[in-house]
Design an enzyme around this catalytic site. Structure first.
Site, PDB file in Angstrom:
ATOM      1  N   HIS A 163       2.853   7.552   4.042  1.00 37.64           N
ATOM      2  CA  HIS A 163       2.473   6.150   3.871  1.00 37.64           C
ATOM      3  C   HIS A 163       1.658   5.983   2.588  1.00 37.64           C
ATOM      4  O   HIS A 163       1.902   5.058   1.796  1.00 37.64           O
ATOM      5  CB  HIS A 163       1.661   5.713   5.094  1.00 37.64           C
ATOM      6  CG  HIS A 163       1.122   4.321   5.018  1.00 37.64           C
ATOM      7  ND1 HIS A 163       1.683   3.263   5.702  1.00 37.64           N
ATOM      8  CD2 HIS A 163       0.063   3.798   4.352  1.00 37.64           C
ATOM      9  CE1 HIS A 163       0.994   2.169   5.465  1.00 37.64           C
ATOM     10  NE2 HIS A 163       0.000   2.472   4.643  1.00 37.64           N
ATOM     11  N   GLU A 164       0.696   6.877   2.351  1.00 32.68           N
ATOM     12  CA  GLU A 164      -0.148   6.770   1.164  1.00 32.68           C
ATOM     13  C   GLU A 164       0.639   7.093  -0.107  1.00 32.68           C
ATOM     14  O   GLU A 164       0.399   6.496  -1.156  1.00 32.68           O
ATOM     15  CB  GLU A 164      -1.371   7.690   1.289  1.00 32.68           C
ATOM     16  CG  GLU A 164      -2.282   7.355   2.455  1.00 32.68           C
ATOM     17  CD  GLU A 164      -2.670   5.881   2.494  1.00 32.68           C
ATOM     18  OE1 GLU A 164      -2.896   5.302   1.409  1.00 32.68           O
ATOM     19  OE2 GLU A 164      -2.730   5.313   3.589  1.00 32.68           O
ATOM     20  N   HIS A 167       2.259   4.119  -1.549  1.00 26.85           N
ATOM     21  CA  HIS A 167       1.387   3.302  -2.397  1.00 26.85           C
ATOM     22  C   HIS A 167       1.287   3.888  -3.810  1.00 26.85           C
ATOM     23  O   HIS A 167       1.206   3.144  -4.794  1.00 26.85           O
ATOM     24  CB  HIS A 167      -0.010   3.208  -1.780  1.00 26.85           C
ATOM     25  CG  HIS A 167      -0.062   2.393  -0.525  1.00 26.85           C
ATOM     26  ND1 HIS A 167       0.472   1.130  -0.439  1.00 26.85           N
ATOM     27  CD2 HIS A 167      -0.597   2.656   0.698  1.00 26.85           C
ATOM     28  CE1 HIS A 167       0.278   0.646   0.778  1.00 26.85           C
ATOM     29  NE2 HIS A 167      -0.362   1.550   1.484  1.00 26.85           N
ATOM     30  N   GLU A 242       1.851  -3.059   3.283  1.00 31.44           N
ATOM     31  CA  GLU A 242       1.678  -2.094   4.374  1.00 31.44           C
ATOM     32  C   GLU A 242       2.976  -1.915   5.157  1.00 31.44           C
ATOM     33  O   GLU A 242       3.317  -0.810   5.574  1.00 31.44           O
ATOM     34  CB  GLU A 242       0.540  -2.544   5.303  1.00 31.44           C
ATOM     35  CG  GLU A 242      -0.834  -2.512   4.659  1.00 31.44           C
ATOM     36  CD  GLU A 242      -1.179  -1.133   4.119  1.00 31.44           C
ATOM     37  OE1 GLU A 242      -0.956  -0.134   4.833  1.00 31.44           O
ATOM     38  OE2 GLU A 242      -1.649  -1.052   2.975  1.00 31.44           O
TER      39      GLU A 242
END
Length: 634
Positions: A163-164, A167, A242
């Protein structure tokens, strides 16, 4: 939407952020002007003068708050992490929890083509959370809480890290740091109001403190108004991103159980994802994996509702299962620790990491679709590359005392006369101690298989960037002189020098300089000559036969500039010609970069094979254009 389209869309998001911020500032100034006008009319004074004065003071406070915070965060991701109390992770650590964390991030870095991020931990935070910060992948920092390390198994932690990484790859980090700076100016009004109230509270009301207290109270109210707007802006910018990061994490790992398990543990554990440090939670709330604090209204939530995020991964999940999660959650620490990266502490033999070319059947559009993403196959390839690195070599790459001589050792020649000249260059640039250190690392550098050379350099980059600026400049000069000691530069040598140089330059000045007003990204037709020079240089470097080089160039040029019929003129100074191309090509707009990358692949794979040198040149070219490309050979 591919990487290039996301880059274009990010500009629209940035514009929307600026417009929302401008609207918030105008609203705040209007409120304080109304209050000042009311006070001035009651005192019988000239309202216009006081209103103008109040407007100027308010704008100055907002500007000072914004600029001071932005300047404080100019050093990038590490500054954000340390500002909220995170501590750096020692890359040589043998702690099982940290070792697993390091290995998961290393695998994703090798798989995605981005340099190894700096790693941090919020040790005293029991909740499950994480965030990525930085202006570019070169200064990216990933932070996880102690609770995430202790309560998530390997699949779950991998889902959170995936997930990170989304980003990092999507360019969200730069926007998030800008958001911190912008909103700090608004929130500073409330802080000043509190200070003035505290200062004025001890004075005699008959002494004229009442107007001061009224102004202070007004500023305090404006602080709450500012928080209201800050919450709205954060929510408007972060929620959709997100959702995208969750989807990307599933795409990277090809399984939903890891991310789903992490979200369910957040739902079921009493600590959830909340941060105990409320200041940190407020400042980086829009960057976190989960809500860092409790939101009293869904309107201000920086993340989608937790039950909706879980249901997107597990459609059968219902809200009434939250209570069951709290009583049945298995939170025993490290339940599968030895099944993951920590089990490789003693593993790794680099014997299979050879240099044989492999057949390639990749269309240009497919490569463009791979930029800025990770497929499960690439993640598996990155994990395999990571597993191939012997612990001894990894230790030398990440240890501050050995990283520099270890990287230099990979450039050392077997010829005694050339090696003597290389050692002399190191002595002149780095001093006699460096010569002795390099001599101790020569055998280790020579033992690195071709496929593992640049991965090891990528792992060592954060350590090299931690050196003082003067030491970095001396290292770059030494690398260049050592590579040229035999009178020529190989593809690998050129890739190593440029990767290190670009990374150190980006890390030294991570905050991008603003473009002049009215300027735009460069279009392909404006830098056509530089793009054609790149294709000619790559075609020549990848083919020993001049006829094959010409054919590769012509096929690539036909894709870059259809119908132009460009003649193949190989540059005499191959690497010098490439060096002159990079600034112009890096300034290209996303559509232009996509066309260049597609043409580049056509030139490289024209013979139907992709060797290690060609793969290194492809990934280096993309890195210099700030386009992360997954590992294609492994």
């Amino acid at each position: 939407m591919n990487f290039f389209e996301r880059q274009q869309a990010a500009r629209g998001t940035t514009l929307r952020l600026v417009l929302l911020f401008a609207l918030a500032v105008v609203s705040i100034v209007a409120v304080i002007d109304a209050i000042v006008a009311l006070l001035a009319s009651r005192q019988g004074g000239g309202a216009i003068g006081w209103v103008v004065f109040a407007s100027i003071v308010t704008l100055l406070i907002i500007a000072i708050g914004m600029l001071t915070k932005t300047i404080a965060l100019r050093s990038g991701g590490s500054a954000v992490a340390t500002s909220v109390g995170a501590v750096p992770v020692d890359p040589t650590s043998t702690d099982p929890a940290l070792r697993r964390y390091i290995n998961i991030v290393e695998e994703m870095a090798l798989a995605s083509g981005v340099p190894m991020p700096r790693l941090f931990v919020l040790e005293r935070e029991p909740g499950i959370n994480a965030f990525a910060a930085g202006y570019t992948p070169s200064d990216a920092a990933i932070t996880v809480t102690g609770g995430a390390l202790q309560q998530l198994n390997r699949d779950e932690l991998q889902g959170v890290i995936g997930h990170e990484f989304s980003h990092v790859l999507n360019g969200d980090m730069r926007l998030n740091i800008r958001l911190i700076g912008l909103l700090n100016g608004i929130l500073l009004l409330g802080l000043i109001g509190l200070r003035v109230l505290s200062f004025g509270g001890g004075r005699d009301r008959k002494g004229g403190a009442a107007p001061l207290l009224i102004v202070a109270f007004a500023m305090l109210v404006l602080g709450f108004v500012g928080q209201f707007f800050a919450g709205l802006i954060k929510a408007a910018v972060s929620r959709q991103r997100e959702w995208l990061a969750d989807a990307s994490a599933v795409q990277f790992t090809r399984q939903t159980t890891g991310l789903e398990g992490a979200l369910k543990k957040i739902a079921g554990l009493s600590t959830g994802s909340q941060l105990q440090d409320t200041r940190a939670a407020r400042e980086v709330s829009h960057m976190l994996f989960g809500e860092g604090g409790r939101s009293f209204a869904r309107l201000f939530a920086t993340h989608p509702p937790l039950d909706q995020r879980i249901r997107a991964l597990d459609p059968a999940f219902t809200a009434d299962e939250f209570e069951k999660l709290a009583t049945h959650q298995d939170t025993s620490a490290m339940v599968d620790l030895l099944a993951g990266g920590a089990a490789r502490l003693d593993g790794g033999s680099a014997g299979s990491a050879g240099s044989e070319p492999v057949p390639v059947q990749l269309l240009p559009q497919q490569l463009a679709a791979l930029v800025g993403t990770i497929s499960p196959d690439h993640l598996a390839r990155g994990a395999a590359l990571s597993a191939e690195i012997p612990p001894r070599l990894r230790q030398q790459a990440v240890q501050p005392s050995t990283a520099v001589p270890f990287v230099l050792a990979m450039l050392m020649s077997d010829e005694p006369a050339v090696r003597q000249a290389q050692l002399g260059a190191v002595g002149r640039r780095l001093g006699p101690d460096a010569v002795a250190e390099l001599a101790a690392e020569v055998q280790a550098g020579a033992a690195v298989p071709p496929l593992l050379r640049l991965p090891l350099v990528s792992i060592a980059l954060p350590v090299l960037a931690a050196r003082p600026p003067a030491a970095q400049h001396a290292l770059l000069a030494a690398l260049d002189e050592v590579a040229r000691a035999d009178g020529s530069i190989s593809v690998f040598e050129y890739c190593l020098i440029r990767l290190v140089g670009t990374y150190l330059a980006d890390a030294a000045e991570p905050a991008p300089r603003s473009r002049p007003a009215g300027s735009r990204a460069v279009r392909l037709e404006q830098v056509r000559d530089a793009a054609l020079t790149l294709l000619a240089a790559v075609a020549r470097a990848g083919n020993a036969d001049p006829g094959a080089s010409a054919a590769a160039f012509e096929a690539a040029a036909a894709h870059l500039v259809p119908g132009a019929g460009v003649a193949y003129v190989p540059p005499q100074d191959l690497w010098g010609a490439l060096d002159r191309c990079w600034p112009a090509l890096d300034a290209l707009d996303p559509a232009g970069k996509q066309r260049v990358v597609e043409a580049l692949l056509i030139a490289i794979q024209h013979d139907g094979l992709l060797g290690v040198d060609e793969a290194e040149l492809l990934r280096t070219t993309c890195a210099l254009l700030h386009l992360p490309v997954p590992a294609l050979v492994g």
